[in-house]
Scaffold this active site. Structure first.
Site, PDB file in Angstrom:
ATOM      1  N   HIS A  49      33.650  50.214  40.968  1.00 16.62           N
ATOM      2  CA  HIS A  49      33.418  49.133  41.937  1.00 16.62           C
ATOM      3  C   HIS A  49      32.281  48.220  41.467  1.00 16.62           C
ATOM      4  O   HIS A  49      31.238  48.106  42.106  1.00 16.62           O
ATOM      5  CB  HIS A  49      33.115  49.706  43.321  1.00 16.62           C
ATOM      6  CG  HIS A  49      34.306  50.316  43.989  1.00 16.62           C
ATOM      7  ND1 HIS A  49      34.542  51.678  44.005  1.00 16.62           N
ATOM      8  CD2 HIS A  49      35.358  49.745  44.631  1.00 16.62           C
ATOM      9  CE1 HIS A  49      35.666  51.925  44.656  1.00 16.62           C
ATOM     10  NE2 HIS A  49      36.191  50.775  45.043  1.00 16.62           N
ATOM     11  N   ASP A  77      43.469  44.710  45.905  1.00 13.11           N
ATOM     12  CA  ASP A  77      42.406  45.701  45.744  1.00 13.11           C
ATOM     13  C   ASP A  77      42.935  47.026  45.211  1.00 13.11           C
ATOM     14  O   ASP A  77      42.206  47.766  44.540  1.00 13.11           O
ATOM     15  CB  ASP A  77      41.707  45.910  47.093  1.00 13.11           C
ATOM     16  CG  ASP A  77      40.342  46.567  46.961  1.00 13.11           C
ATOM     17  OD1 ASP A  77      39.747  46.511  45.871  1.00 13.11           O
ATOM     18  OD2 ASP A  77      39.870  47.137  47.964  1.00 13.11           O
ATOM     19  N   HIS A 128      35.666  44.789  38.412  1.00 17.61           N
ATOM     20  CA  HIS A 128      36.664  45.016  39.459  1.00 17.61           C
ATOM     21  C   HIS A 128      36.801  43.785  40.351  1.00 17.61           C
ATOM     22  O   HIS A 128      37.910  43.399  40.723  1.00 17.61           O
ATOM     23  CB  HIS A 128      36.262  46.238  40.293  1.00 17.61           C
ATOM     24  CG  HIS A 128      37.074  46.431  41.536  1.00 17.61           C
ATOM     25  ND1 HIS A 128      38.416  46.737  41.523  1.00 17.61           N
ATOM     26  CD2 HIS A 128      36.714  46.348  42.858  1.00 17.61           C
ATOM     27  CE1 HIS A 128      38.859  46.852  42.774  1.00 17.61           C
ATOM     28  NE2 HIS A 128      37.853  46.614  43.595  1.00 17.61           N
ATOM     29  N   HIS A 152      34.229  40.998  47.612  1.00 18.14           N
ATOM     30  CA  HIS A 152      34.766  42.023  48.507  1.00 18.14           C
ATOM     31  C   HIS A 152      34.146  43.402  48.322  1.00 18.14           C
ATOM     32  O   HIS A 152      34.215  44.234  49.226  1.00 18.14           O
ATOM     33  CB  HIS A 152      36.293  42.113  48.351  1.00 18.14           C
ATOM     34  CG  HIS A 152      36.732  42.956  47.201  1.00 18.14           C
ATOM     35  ND1 HIS A 152      36.708  42.523  45.892  1.00 18.14           N
ATOM     36  CD2 HIS A 152      37.193  44.235  47.166  1.00 18.14           C
ATOM     37  CE1 HIS A 152      37.136  43.490  45.104  1.00 18.14           C
ATOM     38  NE2 HIS A 152      37.446  44.543  45.848  1.00 18.14           N
ATOM     39  N   ASP A 153      33.513  43.660  47.161  1.00 13.39           N
ATOM     40  CA  ASP A 153      32.849  44.949  46.936  1.00 13.39           C
ATOM     41  C   ASP A 153      31.408  44.775  46.476  1.00 13.39           C
ATOM     42  O   ASP A 153      30.818  45.710  45.909  1.00 13.39           O
ATOM     43  CB  ASP A 153      33.622  45.777  45.899  1.00 13.39           C
ATOM     44  CG  ASP A 153      34.695  46.653  46.517  1.00 13.39           C
ATOM     45  OD1 ASP A 153      34.517  47.084  47.675  1.00 13.39           O
ATOM     46  OD2 ASP A 153      35.724  46.901  45.860  1.00 13.39           O
TER      47      ASP A 153
END
Length: 422
Positions: A112, A287, A116, A152-153
């Site tokens: 992550h 994802d 990614h 998003h991460d």
């Protein structure tokens, strides 16, 4: 809730309504790129990239330099926002935002991390292109989804939500055990855009900002896997309530008799509740899309996420906490774990998604090929061949999984006698 489309059965099908749509290209109608398009192509060439790589599944972020990753993200965003934003004065906030986002990812986390994020942003970009999403998403919606993908991460510590909750991590305390990671990712995104030099939303008016913020929050929160099976159910209901439309669209687009999406599908996707579902789907699908990538790319990502799981499992052992089988390095067979992940997580989402968006068939075909490859790896990695009974059970599991995606080879079996009424 979805409404059943009126349909009557006759001896022959009446084609769905075809719509004229602008294709996703860097060129104008004369086949020549405009000034921003030419500048973008030139900048890509300078860092050793081409538009052909950007808009394909050959895009491999793990073999890229940082300037290539940054420019790729900029390309994803401005392409769907509008190439007019690819000018010297307008691209600076976007470039600064991407730089700030990259610095917000943990470089010590195996999976992550920033790679990614870029990979997921690329997949969202490709999903938007392949589905001709400009037919049912606005520029702002697509812009919001890509911005969400980039962040998003962000700040991910390398442990999942259950671990954070179990250990009373500060994020779990702050967000009351409700999607602590995803809430943090959202908050961090909007902390970045509060800084004037990285405010990627600076050009939006108040109403546009409100819309974009809502899309970002909703999409990022739905990357929490606690929503996974509820999303699958929603997609299945959407399909079932409009199966005549989607089956005919699949049959005609598979036979190249119709450009996707036809007007009837656009009407379904643009209903407000369905729009939210589709937006959330695009980010969540991206994802967990690694098993649908070309085999070598798929394999490398799988081993990285397994390494991250093992690191968490090691921490859980030291703390005396129970360790899930997938996180225990002493018990996991890596290829076998990936077969399970695809069978029980990825394929159940991919199947209804393909029913709704047939052009994604290339991704599901690749997933099926990867399942076969993982099975071969499983057999080769064992110290001794698995018992014949276990091999037979695996063959049956794989055959059952493949059957869920075999319908596109047999379009005549779908609802061929449907006439849609306007």
């Amino acid at each position: 809730s979805p409404t059943k489309r009126e349909a009557s059965h006759h001896g022959s099908a009446t084609p769905l309504s075809s719509t004229k749509r602008q294709s996703f290209r860097l060129e104008d109608h004369d086949g020549r790129a405009d000034a921003p398009g030419r500048m973008l192509e030139s900048d890509l060439e300078e860092v050793g990239l081409t538009w052909g790589v950007i808009d394909s599944w050959d895009f491999d972020v793990l073999n890229m330099e940082e300037d290539q990753r940054a420019l790729s993200c900029l390309c994803f965003i401005v392409f769907h926002l509008g190439l007019n934003h690819y000018t010297n004065d307008q691209q600076d906030p976007i470039a600064n935002f991407i730089q700030a986002a990259s610095e917000g990812y943990n470089t010590k986390v195996p999976y992550h991390n920033w790679n990614h994020a870029v990979d997921v942003a690329h997949c969202v970009f490709r999903l938007l292109n392949i589905s001709c999403s400009q037919s049912f998403f606005s520029n702002l919606e697509r812009f919001a989804l890509l911005t969400s993908a980039v962040c998003h991460d962000i700040g991910h510590p390398g442990q999942n939500n259950p671990f954070l909750i179990q250990t009373s991590h500060e994020l779990a305390i702050r967000y009351n055990d409700h999607s602590p990671l995803e809430n943090m990712h959202c908050a961090t995104l909007f902390e970045l855009v509060r800084q004037p030099n990285s405010n990627v939303f600076a050009f939006l008016d108040k109403q546009q900002y409100k819309e974009v913020r809502s899309v970002c929050i909703e999409a990022i929160l739905h990357t929490d896997n606690v929503h996974h099976y509820a999303m699958i159910k929603e997609l299945q209901v959407l399909y079932e309530m409009n199966s005549d439309v989607f089956d005919l669209a699949l049959r005609l687009s598979t036979n190249e008799q119709l450009d996707f999406p036809p007007r009837e599908v656009i009407d379904i996707f643009t209903e407000s509740s369905h729009k939210v579902l589709m937006r959330n789907l695009f980010l969540h699908f991206a994802d967990i899309s690694n098993p649908m990538k070309p085999w070598e790319i798929c394999k490398r990502w799988a081993f990285m996420v397994i390494d991250e799981f093992f690191a968490q499992g090691d921490m859980e052992k030291k703390l005396g906490h129970p360790v899930l089988p997938a996180f225990d390095r002493e018990k996991v067979n890596k290829p076998y774990s990936q077969l399970g992940f695809i069978e029980f997580v990825v394929a159940p989402l991919a199947a209804p998604t393909l029913r709704l968006i047939p052009p994604l068939v290339g991704m599901t075909d690749q997933m099926v090929l990867n399942v076969t490859s993982w099975c071969g790896e499983w057999l080769d990695s064992a110290e001794s061949p698995p018992p014949a009974e276990e091999q037979k059970k695996m063959e049956e599991r794989i055959a059952k999984m493949e059957a869920k995606f075999d319908f596109h080879f047999h379009p005549e079996g779908l609802h061929g006698g449907v006439t849609l009424k306007s």
